[in-house]
Write an enzyme that holds these catalytic residues in place. Sequence first.
Site, PDB file in Angstrom:
ATOM      1  N   ARG A  87      39.910  11.164   8.839  1.00  0.00           N
ATOM      2  CA  ARG A  87      39.777  11.051   7.376  1.00  0.00           C
ATOM      3  C   ARG A  87      39.463   9.603   6.973  1.00  0.00           C
ATOM      4  O   ARG A  87      38.705   9.366   6.028  1.00  0.00           O
ATOM      5  CB  ARG A  87      41.064  11.528   6.680  1.00  0.00           C
ATOM      6  CG  ARG A  87      41.436  12.998   6.943  1.00  0.00           C
ATOM      7  CD  ARG A  87      40.576  13.985   6.223  1.00  0.00           C
ATOM      8  NE  ARG A  87      40.739  13.940   4.784  1.00  0.00           N
ATOM      9  CZ  ARG A  87      40.209  14.832   3.944  1.00  0.00           C
ATOM     10  NH1 ARG A  87      39.477  15.844   4.407  1.00  0.00           N
ATOM     11  NH2 ARG A  87      40.383  14.721   2.663  1.00  0.00           N
ATOM     12  N   THR A  93      35.895  11.520  -0.535  1.00  0.00           N
ATOM     13  CA  THR A  93      34.991  12.641  -0.813  1.00  0.00           C
ATOM     14  C   THR A  93      33.753  12.180  -1.576  1.00  0.00           C
ATOM     15  O   THR A  93      32.630  12.579  -1.261  1.00  0.00           O
ATOM     16  CB  THR A  93      35.742  13.702  -1.650  1.00  0.00           C
ATOM     17  OG1 THR A  93      36.979  14.002  -1.012  1.00  0.00           O
ATOM     18  CG2 THR A  93      34.920  14.974  -1.794  1.00  0.00           C
ATOM     19  N   ARG A 104      30.855   8.276   4.904  1.00  0.00           N
ATOM     20  CA  ARG A 104      30.358   8.698   3.589  1.00  0.00           C
ATOM     21  C   ARG A 104      29.768   7.527   2.810  1.00  0.00           C
ATOM     22  O   ARG A 104      28.769   7.675   2.105  1.00  0.00           O
ATOM     23  CB  ARG A 104      31.467   9.414   2.816  1.00  0.00           C
ATOM     24  CG  ARG A 104      31.672  10.850   3.352  1.00  0.00           C
ATOM     25  CD  ARG A 104      32.950  11.461   2.892  1.00  0.00           C
ATOM     26  NE  ARG A 104      32.994  12.919   3.101  1.00  0.00           N
ATOM     27  CZ  ARG A 104      34.085  13.645   2.953  1.00  0.00           C
ATOM     28  NH1 ARG A 104      35.233  13.070   2.585  1.00  0.00           N
ATOM     29  NH2 ARG A 104      34.060  14.950   3.156  1.00  0.00           N
ATOM     30  N   HIS A 117      32.666  16.997   7.112  1.00  0.00           N
ATOM     31  CA  HIS A 117      33.959  17.604   6.786  1.00  0.00           C
ATOM     32  C   HIS A 117      34.955  17.184   7.846  1.00  0.00           C
ATOM     33  O   HIS A 117      34.601  17.083   9.022  1.00  0.00           O
ATOM     34  CB  HIS A 117      33.874  19.141   6.794  1.00  0.00           C
ATOM     35  CG  HIS A 117      35.233  19.786   6.939  1.00  0.00           C
ATOM     36  ND1 HIS A 117      36.069  19.958   5.868  1.00  0.00           N
ATOM     37  CD2 HIS A 117      35.918  20.214   8.028  1.00  0.00           C
ATOM     38  CE1 HIS A 117      37.208  20.497   6.307  1.00  0.00           C
ATOM     39  NE2 HIS A 117      37.138  20.656   7.619  1.00  0.00           N
ATOM     40  N   GLU A 128      41.123  25.789  11.540  1.00  0.00           N
ATOM     41  CA  GLU A 128      39.671  25.569  11.476  1.00  0.00           C
ATOM     42  C   GLU A 128      39.064  25.543  12.879  1.00  0.00           C
ATOM     43  O   GLU A 128      37.968  26.069  13.096  1.00  0.00           O
ATOM     44  CB  GLU A 128      39.386  24.273  10.717  1.00  0.00           C
ATOM     45  CG  GLU A 128      39.755  24.388   9.241  1.00  0.00           C
ATOM     46  CD  GLU A 128      39.669  23.080   8.467  1.00  0.00           C
ATOM     47  OE1 GLU A 128      39.295  22.043   9.059  1.00  0.00           O
ATOM     48  OE2 GLU A 128      39.961  23.096   7.258  1.00  0.00           O
TER      49      GLU A 128
HETATM   50  P1  ATP Z   1      35.941  18.322   3.241  1.00  0.00           P
HETATM   51  O1  ATP Z   1      36.936  19.435   2.965  1.00  0.00           O
HETATM   52  O2  ATP Z   1      34.502  18.800   3.269  1.00  0.00           O
HETATM   53  O3  ATP Z   1      36.322  17.533   4.454  1.00  0.00           O
HETATM   54  P2  ATP Z   1      37.238  16.656   1.307  1.00  0.00           P
HETATM   55  O4  ATP Z   1      38.505  17.166   1.922  1.00  0.00           O
HETATM   56  O5  ATP Z   1      37.023  15.193   1.223  1.00  0.00           O
HETATM   57  O6  ATP Z   1      35.978  17.266   2.064  1.00  0.00           O
HETATM   58  P3  ATP Z   1      37.563  18.653  -0.753  1.00  0.00           P
HETATM   59  O7  ATP Z   1      38.249  18.346  -2.023  1.00  0.00           O
HETATM   60  O8  ATP Z   1      38.251  19.469   0.284  1.00  0.00           O
HETATM   61  O9  ATP Z   1      37.052  17.257  -0.127  1.00  0.00           O
HETATM   62  O10 ATP Z   1      36.170  19.327  -1.116  1.00  0.00           O
HETATM   63  C1  ATP Z   1      35.452  20.067  -0.161  1.00  0.00           C
HETATM   64  C2  ATP Z   1      33.983  19.768  -0.321  1.00  0.00           C
HETATM   65  O11 ATP Z   1      33.534  20.299  -1.553  1.00  0.00           O
HETATM   66  C3  ATP Z   1      33.624  18.279  -0.413  1.00  0.00           C
HETATM   67  O12 ATP Z   1      33.509  17.635   0.832  1.00  0.00           O
HETATM   68  C4  ATP Z   1      32.287  18.337  -1.102  1.00  0.00           C
HETATM   69  O13 ATP Z   1      31.245  18.726  -0.210  1.00  0.00           O
HETATM   70  C5  ATP Z   1      32.534  19.462  -2.112  1.00  0.00           C
HETATM   71  N1  ATP Z   1      33.038  18.946  -3.389  1.00  0.00           N
HETATM   72  C6  ATP Z   1      34.272  18.476  -3.660  1.00  0.00           C
HETATM   73  N2  ATP Z   1      34.404  18.088  -4.929  1.00  0.00           N
HETATM   74  C7  ATP Z   1      33.185  18.334  -5.501  1.00  0.00           C
HETATM   75  C8  ATP Z   1      32.643  18.154  -6.799  1.00  0.00           C
HETATM   76  N3  ATP Z   1      33.382  17.663  -7.799  1.00  0.00           N
HETATM   77  N4  ATP Z   1      31.351  18.516  -7.000  1.00  0.00           N
HETATM   78  C9  ATP Z   1      30.592  19.027  -6.011  1.00  0.00           C
HETATM   79  N5  ATP Z   1      31.042  19.238  -4.757  1.00  0.00           N
HETATM   80  C10 ATP Z   1      32.311  18.884  -4.497  1.00  0.00           C
HETATM   81 MG    MG Z   2      38.861  19.234   2.242  1.00  0.00          MG
END
Ligand code: ATP
Ligand code: MG
Length: 140
Positions: A87, A93, A104, A117, A128
């Site tokens: 992470r 994100t 990122r 991811h 997963e």
């Molecule tokens: P991931 O789960 O992909 O590792 P993350 O844990 O950093 O990413 P999450 O909050 O789990 O973020 O969101 C999952 C995925 O959904 C993000 O990686 C991104 O691709 C998408 N995402 C999250 N927030 C938004 C948003 N506000 N608008 C568009 N897409 C989003």
């Molecule tokens: Mg996530």
Amino acid sequence: MPTERTFSIIKPDATRRNLTGRINAKFEEAGLRIVAQKRARISQAQAEAFYGVHRERPFFGGLVSFMTSGPVVLQVLEGEDAIAANRRIMGATDPKKADAGTIRAEFAEDIEANSVHGSDSAENAATEIAFFFRPEEIVG
Ligand code: ATP
Ligand code: MG
């Protein structure tokens, strides 16, 4: 620190721009080992199940169509404290908020097309990994 395994996806925006090797270098330079890896197209049903926790979020439909828009690279990464370490290597994100030097910050296009991811807990990592890999496909 415990040796852990975490699940990683190199997302379609990154495979489209031929960034698999540069992203893998970030993992390896940080001490994570790629113990399983396969390139795949994920189905709509797989993407909906994988991101099921976000089903009610406004970005869910866009996220599913993005994740099925091109090839991904599915991976298991192993190393000390691998879940949290990955992470940190990935960064926030939203790439605008990601620390310099993270995947990122360097490679993501935007908050949706954010290149990678990574599992966010030990429990989710185990779920997963099992969703995409058979035990014999993981070679530690
Ligand atoms: P991931 O789960 O992909 O590792 P993350 O844990 O950093 O990413 P999450 O909050 O789990 O973020 O969101 C999952 C995925 O959904 C993000 O990686 C991104 O691709 C998408 N995402 C999250 N927030 C938004 C948003 N506000 N608008 C568009 N897409 C989003
Ligand atoms: Mg996530």
